[in-house]
Structure formats: C-alpha cells, structure tokens
Enzyme design. Sequence first.
Site, PDB file in Angstrom:
ATOM      1  CG  HIS A 470      -1.806   1.165   1.365  1.00 41.23           C
ATOM      2  ND1 HIS A 470      -3.152   1.129   1.050  1.00 41.23           N
ATOM      3  CD2 HIS A 470      -1.561   2.442   1.754  1.00 41.23           C
ATOM      4  CE1 HIS A 470      -3.674   2.330   1.241  1.00 41.23           C
ATOM      5  NE2 HIS A 470      -2.734   3.148   1.677  1.00 41.23           N
ATOM      6  CD  GLU A 471       1.475   3.549   3.703  1.00 46.71           C
ATOM      7  OE1 GLU A 471       1.595   4.612   3.061  1.00 46.71           O
ATOM      8  OE2 GLU A 471       0.460   3.291   4.385  1.00 46.71           O
ATOM      9  CG  HIS A 474       0.142   6.272  -0.720  1.00 46.95           C
ATOM     10  ND1 HIS A 474      -0.901   6.917  -1.343  1.00 46.95           N
ATOM     11  CD2 HIS A 474      -0.396   5.652   0.365  1.00 46.95           C
ATOM     12  CE1 HIS A 474      -2.024   6.680  -0.659  1.00 46.95           C
ATOM     13  NE2 HIS A 474      -1.740   5.923   0.372  1.00 46.95           N
ATOM     14  CG  HIS A 477       0.287   8.758  -7.152  1.00 41.55           C
ATOM     15  ND1 HIS A 477      -0.891   9.017  -6.504  1.00 41.55           N
ATOM     16  CD2 HIS A 477       0.150   9.311  -8.375  1.00 41.55           C
ATOM     17  CE1 HIS A 477      -1.697   9.694  -7.310  1.00 41.55           C
ATOM     18  NE2 HIS A 477      -1.091   9.882  -8.449  1.00 41.55           N
TER      19      HIS A 477
HETATM   20 ZN    ZN Z   1      -3.043   5.200   1.902  1.00 39.58          ZN
END
Ligand code: ZN
Length: 681
Positions: A470-471, A474, A477
């Site tokens: 998940h991290e 980010h 991105h």
């Molecule tokens: Zn998040």
Amino acid sequence: MTKQLENNPLLNIKQFPNYDSIAPEHALPAIEYLCNQAKTDINQLLADEPTNWETYEKLEVVADRLGKAWSPISHLHSVMNNEQWRKAYQDCQPIISQYSAEMSQHSGLYRFYCGLRDSQAFADYTDTQKKLITDAIRDFELSGVSLSDEKKAEYQRLVQSASELYTTFSNNVLDATQSFHLHITDEKELAGIPDSALALYRQLAQQNEVEGFWLTLDFPSYVPALTYADNRALREKLYYAYNTRASELSDDGAFDNTDIIKAILSVRADLAELLGFSQYVDLSLANKMAESSQQVIHFLTDLVKKSKAQGEKEYAELLAYGKEKLGITDIEPWDIAYISEKLKQAEYAISQEQLRDYFPVPKVIDGLFDIAEQLFNVTFTENPQLSKWHKDVQSFTVKNADGEEIAYFYMDLYARKAKNGGAWMNGAIDKIDSRLMEQKPVAYLTCNFIPPTDNNPAYLSHDEVVTLFHEFGHGLHHMLTTVTHSPLSGINGVEWDAVELPSQFMENFCFEKDVLQKMSAHKNTNEPLPDDLFNKLTAAKNYHSALMMLRQLEFSLFDIKIHSKYHTDNPQDVMTTWKAVRKDVAVTPSPDYARFPMSFSHIFAGGYAAGYFSYKWAEVLSADAFSRFEEEGVYNKAVGKAFKKEILQRGASRTAMENFIAFRGRKPDITALLRHNGIAI
Ligand SMILES: [Zn+2]
C-alpha cells in the site's frame, strides 16, 4: 544572512537533506528566517502586479525552499521523536500554521493567479499550466479570499465558530467515553476474553488503585469485551453504554451532542451559502473527484442494492449459527460481534502469526520491486551513499529504462523507541523542473514492523505485506511523476477521494497466488505459501464483506443526507435522518436507544464531512483499475505502461476522472469491487 544561518543545513537543501548534520537547534531559526523571507520575497515579486509565468516560477522556488526545510523537521519529529525534536517541532508549528493561513488568504497572490487566467498568454499555456492556475484560484476562493470585506469577516466568524463546535463535539465524546467504567473483581465474569485484553483491564485497575479488572469504553477495552465475552449481560451493559455516549441518554445529558450537531450543520450550511453553494455537500465536493451529490447518492445506493441480498444471507447464516451452535435464540445487537467471531474461527480460521513464518522481509521487498519493475519498466537499486537518520534506514535509487536516475526513496521499516506508530508515505522532495530549478522526487516510506534479530531477517504477517505494498503504491505515485511543477506533481493536488487509487491498487497483488508464492519462504522449510493457506486467506478476506460494506454505506449515506439541502430545508432531528437511512440500508437490528451520530467524530469533528463516501469511492477506483490487469494479464506490460502513463505519471495535471478514463477507457464501475469482496452480482 548571519554566519549562524549560513551554516544551517536546513537552508541549503538541494536534492537531499543532509541527515548527518541536521540537529533540532537548526529548526526554529531556519523556519523563522524562511517564513519571513518568503513573505518579503512574495510581496516583492508581486509589487508590480505581474502577469507572466516567469513570476510563477520564482514563486515556486520560494515555496519550495520553505517546504524542503519543513519536511525533514516534521519527518524527524515523527521518526526520532525525542524531547529535543518534539520541542523543535512544537516551536516551529505555530509559525508554519500562521504562514499557511496567511498564504491561503493572500489577496495579492489571488490577484496574481486571476491575472494569469485573464491574460492573453493563457490560451497558449499547456493544460498543466492552465490547471495549476485554475486549481489555485479555486482553493483561494474556497478560503473566502474573493469575498467583500464584510463577508470576509462573516466567513472568519463562521470558520472560528465551526472550529469551536468541533472541539466541543470531540470533548463531549471524550468526556462521555471516560465517564463510564465497569469495575469487576470476579474473573469468571470475563470468561472468553483473550489474555491480552485481560492484562489491559488489570493494568487499568492498577492505575485506578483497585483490585481486579477495570473496563472502559475506549476501543482497546470495549472491542475485545464485545467480541469475546461469554457473559451476555456484560456485553449488553457495555453495548448500551457505548451506543448512548454523548446523547441525552447518558450522564444526565451533560455531554449531549444533539444541539452541537444542529449548530454544526447550521454553520456549515451558512458557510456554503456564503461561498455561493446551495448546500454544504456541494462545497465539500468542490475539490473532490465526485461531481455532484446526486452522483454520490446514486453511487452509494447502487452499492446498497447490489450488496443487500448477500448481507441478508450473511446475517441469516450468523443467526443460524448463534441458534444452533451457541444456543442464543433471541439474537440481540450485542450478540452480533460475538457470534460473528465464533463463526469466523470455526470456518475461516487463519492466524496472521502462522502466516508470518512465510514472509521474510528481503524476499518480500524483492517481490515488490520485481512487480513494479516488470509493470512500470523502472529499476530499484540500493543507494548506500545517502545520509540517514538511523542505521536501520535503507535508501534507494529509481532509474528508468535508459538508466537515468528519476527518483529516490528511504525505507524505514522497523518499530523502535521514539518512532510514531503506523505506516505512511511522505514526500521529502517534490519534483520540479522549470527554467529556474530542477530536482527529482524523493519519498519516505515508513512502517513499524517487528525488527530483525541478530541472526534472522524480519518476518512479516500477511497484513503487514499488504501495508508495505500500500505505502509503496503511494510512493510510486510520488516518484514516477513527470509533472514538472510541485503543486500538481506526485500526489500533490490529487483529489482526496482519488489519492488512494495507486496504494489500494498495489494491495491487490498481495492476493495473487503466484505473487505470494514468489515472495514467500517458510522460515524452517523454505517452502512457499501452500495452496490451502492461500485459499483460507482469500476466504477470510471476504468474510462478512457484505455486512461490512452495508455498514460503511450506512455511514456514507447518512453523512451525505445530513449535509444536503434536503436536510436544511426540512429540519428534522438528526436521529430521524439516521433511522431513515438505516431503514433503507441496514440488515442488522439496532435498538431504539442507539445514538450513533452523537459520537460520529469523523464527520462532525474531523475532515470527513460530506466526504465519508471517499473510502468506498477510492476502493471502486482501485478495484476497477486492477480489473484491467485481471482481464489482460496481471503482469501485462502494455497495461502496466498505460497505468504508469495515464495515472502514476500524471499526478494532478488532469482531473482524477480524466486520468481514470484515459487508463480504463470509460468511467469507473462498481462491478470489480463487488467481485473482489466476494459479493455475487
Ligand atoms: Zn493510503
């Protein structure tokens, strides 16, 4: 600049902060100097009312210099939280808040952006430049900067009053939560509750200087009791206390939030009207991806329709299990969590601790990099040269297919003393590439996993593997962006109901069998994750997913309806709206006395007002994006390339909807989310 300032390592940060030399005593002088200097510079740059892009680029340099100094300060405050850094951070924070408030209300800056928009050159600007300008104008206007002086004063009064009401709301919830406790001396009354919770109750009893056990309504105390206590009367007592918090039914109404909610809704409606919106929902949506309240309501009710039959089925299964196996014939709301847990253990038991033996950190990281390298055609190599704040931190370089360095990141994975809990990604440096400066994006990836021991690597539970992916999403991105101006590069400026798209997207790989097998190796046998554990993992993931979905939809619909014109035009009490929503959505019973809205801090005291739907919205985006990979191949390079080009690299240079449509060829669809949740359509 004085000699002392000249040697301040926070003032001359180029591509990387120099962690070997940054110390807490550098923080305050640097922030004071940079904030003052920025104000002076901005006023000088705007003195002749310029309307050209060169001025924007100069302003960007000014803002970036301050951002680059503040970023390591707040980062070190989070991950090296000793007394000195806490003090340094606290000393700087009011200066930074004051500066940000002044900037969001800066009429000179507002006029500058309006001037750019109205200039002849605007027509020839790139789409990114145009969006940067119009986004800035929108944000200024949402801060009331374009109002007449009289209305500006009214705006300030409303904002102030809202903030006081939010504080009162939270304080009431806190006081109501703390006003209740149960003191129990006979351990038999607590049968069924796990040892970890019993230890907490004992500790709380000690703190209150009594023998035995002390139960409260705080989450870590309340949840295990409601989930595991065999004692039904105890569950009922706690349930009643929890669900009447901050209402007229508890503490003789001393912490009743009924009137506070009314006042909050009224202030919000006034704020919306002042800024030219017909209802508060529209103000909240002004900087989100969702376009209108009708669209959001349609989105939510559609999900309700699709999930309800399965929710009813899951509830019926729970009722049957409670009756047949546990002998509870008249199931009440305080039995639901209890029965649900027993059924889960019986049918889907899987322990995260058992899974932990399979995921050594180095192998997981290799697997993660491998996926990102294959899909996005970049490479990750360790870069030991960079200075770091702790010996456990690793740093990496990201290169594109031509071998060119495009970004950098730090991984700080392990829990330690004085490091804040949780997991997060933060930008350390934003990408900027203008005529005046060039810098590449740098990211911080922070987690709190159990550290390795002398002879063994660290091992992750499956939940933790998901967190890391998940991290990292980010992080991608932030790092793969090709946008050259910081307000729109990386995750900056992305609508907040869309910002979780890349992160939740990456989570999907953690439920792909071959991905998991590739990055697992049992600590004793070296075997990859076996099929039966993988199957259990998938089944447990979707356990009671429709019931959970309906609960989230209930919260989201209530939030939208309570903030809509319908509500202000038909003043009815909050509980009536709440019950009407439940009637349409819920499949589980709730007693007449339950007063959930009175403690719904997310929307009445936090940032989720008319925005609670964002959780589901972002899940739909990420599931639907991933479904293209499912259709065309999870490792399909062409799809990976499109995802990188249309979403990861684009940042906020287009709207999130434009990015999504460019990648998916159509608007988002809820089907994939339902399928990923195991909800039959
Ligand atoms: Zn998040």
